[in-house]
Write a protein that holds these residues in place. Structure first.
Motif, short mmCIF file in Angstrom:
data_model
loop_
_atom_site.label_atom_id
_atom_site.label_comp_id
_atom_site.label_asym_id
_atom_site.label_seq_id
_atom_site.Cartn_x
_atom_site.Cartn_y
_atom_site.Cartn_z
N SER A 176 0.88 -1.29 0.12
CA SER A 176 0.02 0.01 -0.05
C SER A 176 0.98 1.14 0.07
CB SER A 176 -0.95 -0.07 1.08
OG SER A 176 -1.79 -0.85 1.07
N LEU A 177 1.94 1.29 0.65
CA LEU A 177 2.91 2.31 0.82
C LEU A 177 3.58 2.46 -0.84
CD1 LEU A 177 4.53 1.87 3.94
CD2 LEU A 177 3.13 3.76 3.62
N ALA A 194 6.48 -6.18 -3.07
CA ALA A 194 6.08 -5.70 -1.76
C ALA A 194 4.68 -6.05 -1.38
CB ALA A 194 5.99 -4.31 -1.91
N LEU A 195 4.63 -6.50 -0.19
CA LEU A 195 3.50 -7.10 0.65
C LEU A 195 2.89 -6.21 1.59
CD1 LEU A 195 4.57 -10.92 1.13
CD2 LEU A 195 3.17 -10.09 -0.86
N ASP A 196 1.56 -6.60 1.62
CA ASP A 196 1.04 -5.76 2.86
C ASP A 196 0.85 -6.53 4.26
OD1 ASP A 196 0.16 -3.39 2.01
OD2 ASP A 196 -1.76 -3.61 1.51
N TYR A 197 0.87 -6.20 5.24
CA TYR A 197 1.05 -6.83 6.45
C TYR A 197 0.30 -8.26 6.57
CZ TYR A 197 2.44 -6.44 11.50
OH TYR A 197 2.84 -6.83 12.88
N PRO A 198 -0.90 -8.24 6.24
CA PRO A 198 -1.78 -9.37 6.48
C PRO A 198 -1.37 -10.44 5.28
CG PRO A 198 -3.25 -7.66 6.50
CD PRO A 198 -1.95 -7.11 6.07
N GLU A 199 -0.47 -10.17 4.36
CA GLU A 199 0.04 -11.20 3.60
C GLU A 199 1.07 -11.59 3.60
OE1 GLU A 199 -2.05 -8.43 -0.37
OE2 GLU A 199 0.08 -7.99 0.09
N TRP A 202 4.80 -14.06 8.19
CA TRP A 202 5.04 -13.93 9.49
C TRP A 202 3.31 -13.63 9.95
CZ3 TRP A 202 3.15 -9.91 12.90
CH2 TRP A 202 3.45 -9.74 14.17
N TYR A 203 2.76 -12.87 9.52
CA TYR A 203 1.42 -12.59 9.81
C TYR A 203 0.41 -13.84 9.63
CZ TYR A 203 -2.98 -10.20 10.23
OH TYR A 203 -4.56 -9.76 10.73
N ARG A 204 0.60 -14.67 8.72
CA ARG A 204 0.05 -15.70 8.33
C ARG A 204 0.25 -16.75 9.29
NH1 ARG A 204 -0.41 -15.74 1.81
NH2 ARG A 204 -1.76 -14.04 1.47
N LEU A 206 1.12 -16.40 12.28
CA LEU A 206 1.01 -16.31 13.58
C LEU A 206 -0.62 -16.02 13.62
CD1 LEU A 206 2.16 -14.81 16.29
CD2 LEU A 206 1.60 -12.64 15.58
N PHE A 207 -1.48 -15.88 12.69
CA PHE A 207 -2.81 -16.00 12.58
C PHE A 207 -3.32 -16.68 11.55
CE2 PHE A 207 -1.52 -11.51 13.94
CZ PHE A 207 -1.65 -11.66 15.39
N PRO A 208 -3.17 -17.91 11.48
CA PRO A 208 -3.50 -18.77 10.43
C PRO A 208 -5.12 -18.84 10.29
CG PRO A 208 -3.09 -20.47 12.38
CD PRO A 208 -2.56 -18.89 12.63
N SER A 209 -5.95 -18.49 10.82
CA SER A 209 -7.36 -18.64 10.78
C SER A 209 -7.90 -17.38 9.91
CB SER A 209 -7.98 -18.91 11.84
OG SER A 209 -8.00 -17.74 13.05
N ARG A 210 -7.11 -16.31 9.80
CA ARG A 210 -7.54 -15.02 9.15
C ARG A 210 -7.07 -15.05 7.85
NH1 ARG A 210 -9.09 -11.50 13.16
NH2 ARG A 210 -8.91 -9.71 11.57
#
Length: 210
Positions: A176-177, A194-199, A202-204, A206-210
């Protein structure tokens, strides 16, 4: 009475494409915009797209650190206990320092000032430092950060801005930036990787269900 939980406060690429370009008005967590206001009295500026975006002539930057304004720098670390930023605004959770001092009222007051500043400055997007009890827009700590528990959620000021209808981008939303910078500077070619945070992995992880 509890207020609404704002949804869709992250702008899409289409939303960014519709933003004004001269000027583009940004509200930025001061620590990631070069101000020495983090808990240790330093800044959190990192070279890259964000720094380059903030330096453009057609970008108006309003810097604000709600924790510094309320508690000064250096200061203790603080985290939300019993919920997220929306819960704090609604009186259902608290903000406590590492030593157990209650900073709830001070941070709620700073959140109100941040919203008023956004309105006065007519900001188009807020770019916020993530995982902060104040500015975290997508991830915060679940209670004392020394326990290492992270949860999806918003800090107090991010929640207040979201309720006020302000678009919010994390400083880790790199895609997005990149798009935002190319909106203001057409000569800039966005990084296709470039990836956004939820992509991010690390994020996935940590939060596999999202």
């Amino acid at each position: 009475m509890s207020g609404p939980r704002a949804v869709d406060f992250r702008p899409t690429s289409e939303d960014i494409a519709a933003l004004p370009v001269d000027p583009l008005r940004l509200l930025v967590s001061a620590c990631i915009a070069g101000v020495a206001c983090a808990n240790d009295g330093d800044s959190r500026t990192q070279p890259g797209t964000l720094v380059e975006l903030l330096s453009l002539a057609t970008v108006e930057v309003t810097r604000y650190c709600p924790e510094h304004e309320a508690f000064g720098s250096p200061r203790e670390l603080c985290d939300i206990v019993g919920g997220d930023g929306f819960d704090v605004l609604d009186g259902l959770a608290r903000v406590l320092t590492a030593s157990g001092v209650d900073w709830t009222a001070g941070l709620v007051d700073s959140a109100a000032r941040m919203v008023e500043l956004a309105r006065r400055s007519r900001v188009d997007v807020a770019i916020l430092m993530d995982t902060s009890a104040a500015c975290g827009s997508q991830v915060i700590y679940d209670g004392d950060r020394s326990l290492g528990r992270r949860v999806p959620g918003q800090g107090v000021c991010a929640a207040a801005l979201a309720r006020a209808g302000v678009w919010i981008i994390s400083h880790r939303d790199f895609r997005s930036l990149e798009v935002l910078r190319s909106r203001v500077d057409p000569s800039h070619e966005p990084d296709p990787d470039a990836l956004d945070y939820p992509e991010t992995e690390w994020y996935r992880r940590l939060f596999p269900s999202r």
